[in-house]
Motif scaffolding. Structure first.
Motif, PDB file in Angstrom:
ATOM      1  N   SER A 151     -30.061  33.267  29.951  1.00 46.64           N
ATOM      2  CA  SER A 151     -30.078  33.429  31.401  1.00 46.64           C
ATOM      3  C   SER A 151     -28.765  33.019  32.046  1.00 46.64           C
ATOM      4  O   SER A 151     -28.721  32.710  33.229  1.00 46.64           O
ATOM      5  N   HIS A 152     -27.690  32.983  31.289  1.00 46.21           N
ATOM      6  CA  HIS A 152     -26.408  32.584  31.858  1.00 46.21           C
ATOM      7  C   HIS A 152     -25.940  33.638  32.847  1.00 46.21           C
ATOM      8  O   HIS A 152     -25.866  34.818  32.532  1.00 46.21           O
ATOM      9  N   GLN A 153     -25.635  33.181  34.051  1.00 47.80           N
ATOM     10  CA  GLN A 153     -25.264  34.107  35.124  1.00 47.80           C
ATOM     11  C   GLN A 153     -23.800  33.928  35.550  1.00 47.80           C
ATOM     12  O   GLN A 153     -23.461  34.123  36.707  1.00 47.80           O
ATOM     13  N   GLY A 154     -22.952  33.480  34.648  1.00 47.23           N
ATOM     14  CA  GLY A 154     -21.561  33.236  34.979  1.00 47.23           C
ATOM     15  C   GLY A 154     -20.769  34.516  35.133  1.00 47.23           C
ATOM     16  O   GLY A 154     -21.309  35.627  35.165  1.00 47.23           O
ATOM     17  N   ASP A 155     -19.461  34.364  35.222  1.00 52.67           N
ATOM     18  CA  ASP A 155     -18.548  35.493  35.358  1.00 52.67           C
ATOM     19  C   ASP A 155     -18.853  36.323  36.595  1.00 52.67           C
ATOM     20  O   ASP A 155     -18.899  37.554  36.556  1.00 52.67           O
ATOM     21  N   ARG A 156     -19.089  35.631  37.713  1.00 52.03           N
ATOM     22  CA  ARG A 156     -19.416  36.344  38.948  1.00 52.03           C
ATOM     23  C   ARG A 156     -18.184  36.940  39.620  1.00 52.03           C
ATOM     24  O   ARG A 156     -18.308  37.778  40.509  1.00 52.03           O
ATOM     25  N   CYS A 157     -17.009  36.467  39.226  1.00 52.42           N
ATOM     26  CA  CYS A 157     -15.786  37.021  39.798  1.00 52.42           C
ATOM     27  C   CYS A 157     -14.741  37.152  38.687  1.00 52.42           C
ATOM     28  O   CYS A 157     -14.914  36.623  37.586  1.00 52.42           O
ATOM     29  N   VAL A 158     -13.684  37.851  38.979  1.00 48.87           N
ATOM     30  CA  VAL A 158     -12.648  38.097  37.980  1.00 48.87           C
ATOM     31  C   VAL A 158     -11.984  36.793  37.546  1.00 48.87           C
ATOM     32  O   VAL A 158     -11.691  36.587  36.363  1.00 48.87           O
ATOM     33  N   ALA A 159     -11.770  35.874  38.485  1.00 43.88           N
ATOM     34  CA  ALA A 159     -11.108  34.614  38.157  1.00 43.88           C
ATOM     35  C   ALA A 159     -11.947  33.786  37.178  1.00 43.88           C
ATOM     36  O   ALA A 159     -11.419  33.192  36.236  1.00 43.88           O
ATOM     37  N   LEU A 207     -19.344  14.497  26.936  1.00 37.69           N
ATOM     38  CA  LEU A 207     -18.924  15.285  28.101  1.00 37.69           C
ATOM     39  C   LEU A 207     -19.381  16.735  27.979  1.00 37.69           C
ATOM     40  O   LEU A 207     -19.844  17.340  28.947  1.00 37.69           O
ATOM     41  N   GLY A 208     -19.256  17.292  26.757  1.00 36.54           N
ATOM     42  CA  GLY A 208     -19.692  18.671  26.553  1.00 36.54           C
ATOM     43  C   GLY A 208     -21.182  18.843  26.754  1.00 36.54           C
ATOM     44  O   GLY A 208     -21.632  19.832  27.342  1.00 36.54           O
ATOM     45  N   GLY A 209     -21.972  17.869  26.295  1.00 36.91           N
ATOM     46  CA  GLY A 209     -23.418  17.942  26.516  1.00 36.91           C
ATOM     47  C   GLY A 209     -23.778  17.878  27.986  1.00 36.91           C
ATOM     48  O   GLY A 209     -24.650  18.624  28.468  1.00 36.91           O
ATOM     49  N   ALA A 210     -23.090  17.013  28.734  1.00 33.72           N
ATOM     50  CA  ALA A 210     -23.353  16.911  30.169  1.00 33.72           C
ATOM     51  C   ALA A 210     -22.971  18.198  30.888  1.00 33.72           C
ATOM     52  O   ALA A 210     -23.701  18.674  31.776  1.00 33.72           O
ATOM     53  N   LEU A 211     -21.840  18.775  30.520  1.00 26.94           N
ATOM     54  CA  LEU A 211     -21.416  20.032  31.154  1.00 26.94           C
ATOM     55  C   LEU A 211     -22.350  21.183  30.799  1.00 26.94           C
ATOM     56  O   LEU A 211     -22.603  22.063  31.635  1.00 26.94           O
ATOM     57  N   PHE A 214     -27.053  24.041  37.454  1.00 26.23           N
ATOM     58  CA  PHE A 214     -26.318  24.491  38.643  1.00 26.23           C
ATOM     59  C   PHE A 214     -25.535  25.758  38.302  1.00 26.23           C
ATOM     60  O   PHE A 214     -24.303  25.732  38.182  1.00 26.23           O
ATOM     61  N   PRO A 215     -26.235  26.871  38.112  1.00 24.16           N
ATOM     62  CA  PRO A 215     -25.550  28.100  37.686  1.00 24.16           C
ATOM     63  C   PRO A 215     -24.594  28.661  38.734  1.00 24.16           C
ATOM     64  O   PRO A 215     -23.725  29.458  38.409  1.00 24.16           O
ATOM     65  N   GLU A 216     -24.739  28.255  39.993  1.00 22.73           N
ATOM     66  CA  GLU A 216     -23.863  28.777  41.038  1.00 22.73           C
ATOM     67  C   GLU A 216     -22.513  28.058  41.084  1.00 22.73           C
ATOM     68  O   GLU A 216     -21.594  28.516  41.774  1.00 22.73           O
ATOM     69  N   THR A 217     -22.400  26.931  40.375  1.00 24.14           N
ATOM     70  CA  THR A 217     -21.141  26.183  40.387  1.00 24.14           C
ATOM     71  C   THR A 217     -20.131  26.865  39.472  1.00 24.14           C
ATOM     72  O   THR A 217     -20.388  27.017  38.275  1.00 24.14           O
ATOM     73  N   PRO A 218     -18.991  27.268  39.987  1.00 18.79           N
ATOM     74  CA  PRO A 218     -18.025  27.999  39.152  1.00 18.79           C
ATOM     75  C   PRO A 218     -17.278  27.066  38.205  1.00 18.79           C
ATOM     76  O   PRO A 218     -17.145  25.862  38.438  1.00 18.79           O
ATOM     77  N   TYR A 219     -16.819  27.631  37.128  1.00 14.75           N
ATOM     78  CA  TYR A 219     -15.930  27.001  36.149  1.00 14.75           C
ATOM     79  C   TYR A 219     -16.573  25.861  35.357  1.00 14.75           C
ATOM     80  O   TYR A 219     -15.871  25.184  34.604  1.00 14.75           O
ATOM     81  N   LEU A 220     -17.861  25.638  35.494  1.00 12.15           N
ATOM     82  CA  LEU A 220     -18.525  24.638  34.655  1.00 12.15           C
ATOM     83  C   LEU A 220     -18.549  25.095  33.200  1.00 12.15           C
ATOM     84  O   LEU A 220     -18.374  24.292  32.281  1.00 12.15           O
ATOM     85  N   HIS A 221     -18.768  26.373  33.023  1.00 10.09           N
ATOM     86  CA  HIS A 221     -18.825  26.899  31.661  1.00 10.09           C
ATOM     87  C   HIS A 221     -17.458  26.827  30.985  1.00 10.09           C
ATOM     88  O   HIS A 221     -17.359  26.519  29.794  1.00 10.09           O
TER      89      HIS A 221
END
Length: 249
Positions: free
Chosen positions: A73-81, A212-216, A223-230
């Motif tokens: 259910s990963h919804q990342g890559d919402r923008c080109v950046a 840190l990787g587990g927390a991220l 928080f799938p709407e937060t950019p650059y977490l992935h």
């Protein structure tokens, strides 16, 4: 008159040696409607094929949940950046794969699997449409494959049953396979660091990057709407993988 003609024709051939007249033709000719037979047979074949497909679908639907492929259910890559950031942070895994020691077959397989992780992640994040969910599955499966190869490279005495079960579950439950073999790697890393002082710094860095990787990873899911977490998770995981290469030197 007709009966007399038939009797005379029969008497005319009675004197010929080897000739035996049969009053009726022993074979009966019956015209078979070919179109009807072919159409009925085709309908029978179509019905059999349809029933077979329905049976296979029911068997597949009755499979246990452990054999159900994951639905990501990963919804990342919402923008080109964000896509560029995710692809760029996938490249370190390819670099680590080329830099990993290749002393034997198991370590070579692990190094190649790291390259596969970077390639699969890059393809997934740059994809769109229906192919995206399949590439996400390939991404998870490639990560699980790398963990299996790493635990095999660290411990050749792993039970064969565990390795066979891991290979069987890879296509269906890659996250569980990753968790099991990552835990085995953590135990092996801690044991070696306790006996080899030169590994303690790498183990400390590995512990911090893993936490840190587990927390991220959890934050990315919550928080799938937060950019650059992935992308941040990619970097933390890459640092952890880089410290694992010290175990193979």
């Amino acid at each position: 008159m007709d009966s007399e003609r038939k009797q005379s024709s029969v008497k005319a051939f009675e004197g010929i040696h080897g000739v035996q007249l049969v009053p009726r033709w022993p074979f009966m000719i019956q015209e078979i409607p070919q179109d009807v037979n072919f159409s009925s047979s085709c309908k029978h074949d179509d019905t059999t094929t349809a029933n077979h497909k329905i049976l296979m679908q029911r068997i597949w639907q009755m499979r246990p949940p452990s054999l159900t492929p994951i639905h990501c259910s990963h919804q990342g890559d919402r923008c080109v950046a964000e896509t560029i950031a995710n692809v760029l942070t996938s490249l370190p895994f390819i670099f680590l794969g080329f830099q990993a020691p290749r002393r034997n077959l198991t370590s070579t397989l692990y190094a190649n699997s790291l390259i596969g992780v970077g390639v699969a992640s890059s393809l997934y994040h740059s994809s769109r449409g229906k192919a995206r969910k399949y590439l996400r599955w390939a991404d998870y499966t490639m990560i699980a494959t790398a963990t299996v190869c790493l635990s095999r490279a660290l411990r050749n005495e792993n039970p064969r049953f565990l390795m066979a079960a891991s290979a069987l579950c890879l296509p269906f439950q890659p996250l569980i396979v990753s968790a099991v073999h990552t835990g085995m790697m953590e135990v092996a890393f801690a044991r070696r660091a306790s006996t080899k002082p030169e590994l303690r710094t790498a183990h400390s860095l590995h512990t911090l990057s893993s936490a840190l990787g587990g927390a991220l990873f959890i934050a990315d899911d919550l928080f799938p709407e937060t950019p650059y977490l992935h992308a941040a998770w990619h970097l933390a995981a890459a640092i952890g993988v880089g410290t694992c290469n010290k175990l193979l030197e």
